[in-house]
Design a protein around this motif. Structure first.
Motif, mmCIF file in Angstrom:
data_model
loop_
_atom_site.group_PDB
_atom_site.id
_atom_site.type_symbol
_atom_site.label_atom_id
_atom_site.label_comp_id
_atom_site.label_asym_id
_atom_site.label_seq_id
_atom_site.Cartn_x
_atom_site.Cartn_y
_atom_site.Cartn_z
ATOM 1 N N GLU A 32 0.827 -1.213 0.000
ATOM 2 C CA GLU A 32 0.000 0.000 0.000
ATOM 3 C C GLU A 32 0.856 1.256 0.000
ATOM 4 O O GLU A 32 0.526 2.245 -0.665
ATOM 5 N N TYR A 45 0.797 4.148 -2.898
ATOM 6 C CA TYR A 45 0.612 5.585 -2.713
ATOM 7 C C TYR A 45 1.687 6.366 -3.449
ATOM 8 O O TYR A 45 1.412 7.377 -4.091
ATOM 9 N N ALA A 67 -3.045 9.176 -1.893
ATOM 10 C CA ALA A 67 -4.234 8.811 -1.126
ATOM 11 C C ALA A 67 -5.505 9.228 -1.858
ATOM 12 O O ALA A 67 -6.498 8.490 -1.861
ATOM 13 N N GLU A 79 -8.088 5.493 3.481
ATOM 14 C CA GLU A 79 -6.826 5.750 2.796
ATOM 15 C C GLU A 79 -6.138 6.987 3.373
ATOM 16 O O GLU A 79 -4.904 7.062 3.402
#
Lengths: 188, 188
Positions: free
Chosen positions: A150, A154, B159, B171
């Motif tokens: 994750e 990003y 995000a 997020e």
DNA sequence: GACAAACGATACAGATCTGTTTACTTCATT
DNA sequence: AATGAAGTAAACAGATCTGTATCGTTTGTC
């Protein structure tokens, strides 16, 4: 050109036009003109323009993931380095003449209804990218591969957005530097 | 409603429609219908649809930066916490019913020519956001405020992109956690 | 070689888009 | 109250969009 080849060619031309000009701005007539294929044929292969868009996104997804995978494997053998090598792939994309921002984010922006097939195809691509990052993180035996993936994700999305507006390919290297800090590796 | 108010109202309606449906998909006729203002009047205030788009983006920029600044200052006094509080603002945006992805990235995707005024207005907004992050980093007396600002910026953009496709407001919190790691602060 | 499917070219339908024109009305200011 | 700017409503122009229909030609297959 055989039937399947025509379909492929239509998708490729459409993909290029959509990426460059956007999905509403690039019309079917332009796909026809640049592909040299009759409109009748296009509508025999695709029920609607949205169908063509979905096909173009699916092709784009295949190309991106295959090319990234190949580039990453060629460039680095160590699993942790491979996570960082994804940013080198980003950089080559930003540098190329065919970079107009992320085609999937563009598609999601123009077809924002989550029930729309175009939106869903974009969402699917992002899930697959995240899964790839997780696969790399797992191979690198990092403590929390999902979380690492994750974070990498990003940075990819962030760098792509910023590079689109600044038109500066260095954004990829900066994002890579952050990534290396996050996964605790040398910057190469 | 006075002249200036009509202009304001047109911009607000246009902004909402553009954000929700995209810039090509939302037509001038729809702005007319939803604002209750005559088309003649719209074209007296704006030379073209692109002019209206630019005005809507400028309004959006003002609102976003003002609201973020206010929210950040209300939430945190410590400069370092304020950097992190920008992610709380993001979260409230993601949660709201008016989140359809970043309007500026959407605009840049539909008007990709860097010489186009729409693209340039989007690029300007991103520069101003980066400058704000740098201002916060400088106030926090962090060692390299420009670089910190860029890192925060990547996380914001990342995000926002991910939240747009996943429709998951968490997020923002995840990005905040990464940010706190990067600037060396507690996660609050 | 016959047949069916696919293709090409083009015109067309019908909708929609941006932007203009026209004619009538409202409204603020002097 | 008169004047002029601004607003409304609706028709309109002209371009462009997606998708279909027509019809003659090519092409692959039995």
């Amino acid at each position: 050109m055989k039937r399947a080849e025509k379909r492929d060619h239509l998708i490729d031309v459409a993909r290029e036009l959509f990426n460059r000009h956007g999905y509403h701005a690039a019309g079917v007539d332009r796909v026809i003109a640049e592909s040299g294929i009759a409109k009748t044929t296009l509508y025999r292969h695709f029920r609607s323009k949205e169908d063509l868009i979905v096909a173009a996104l699916r092709r784009e997804d295949e190309l991106v993931r295959e090319n990234m995978r190949r580039a990453v494997e060629e460039r680095a053998a160590d699993p942790r380095d491979r996570l960082l090598a994804t940013f080198d792939f980003l950089e080559s994309w930003f540098t190329s003449s065919s970079f107009f921002g992320c085609p999937f984010m563009g598609a999601a922006g123009e077809y924002g209804d989550p029930k729309n097939a175009v939106f869903q195809e974009s969402a699917m691509h992002k899930r697959l990218m995240l899964a790839y990052f997780e696969e790399l993180a797992r191979a690198a035996q990092l403590e929390n591969p999902k979380w690492i993936a994750e974070q990498i994700n990003y940075l990819h999305e962030g760098a792509t957005a910023v590079a689109h507006l600044t038109r500066d390919a260095n954004e990829a290297r900066k994002a890579k530097e952050i990534a290396s800090k996050l996964i605790g590796a040398a910057t190469e």
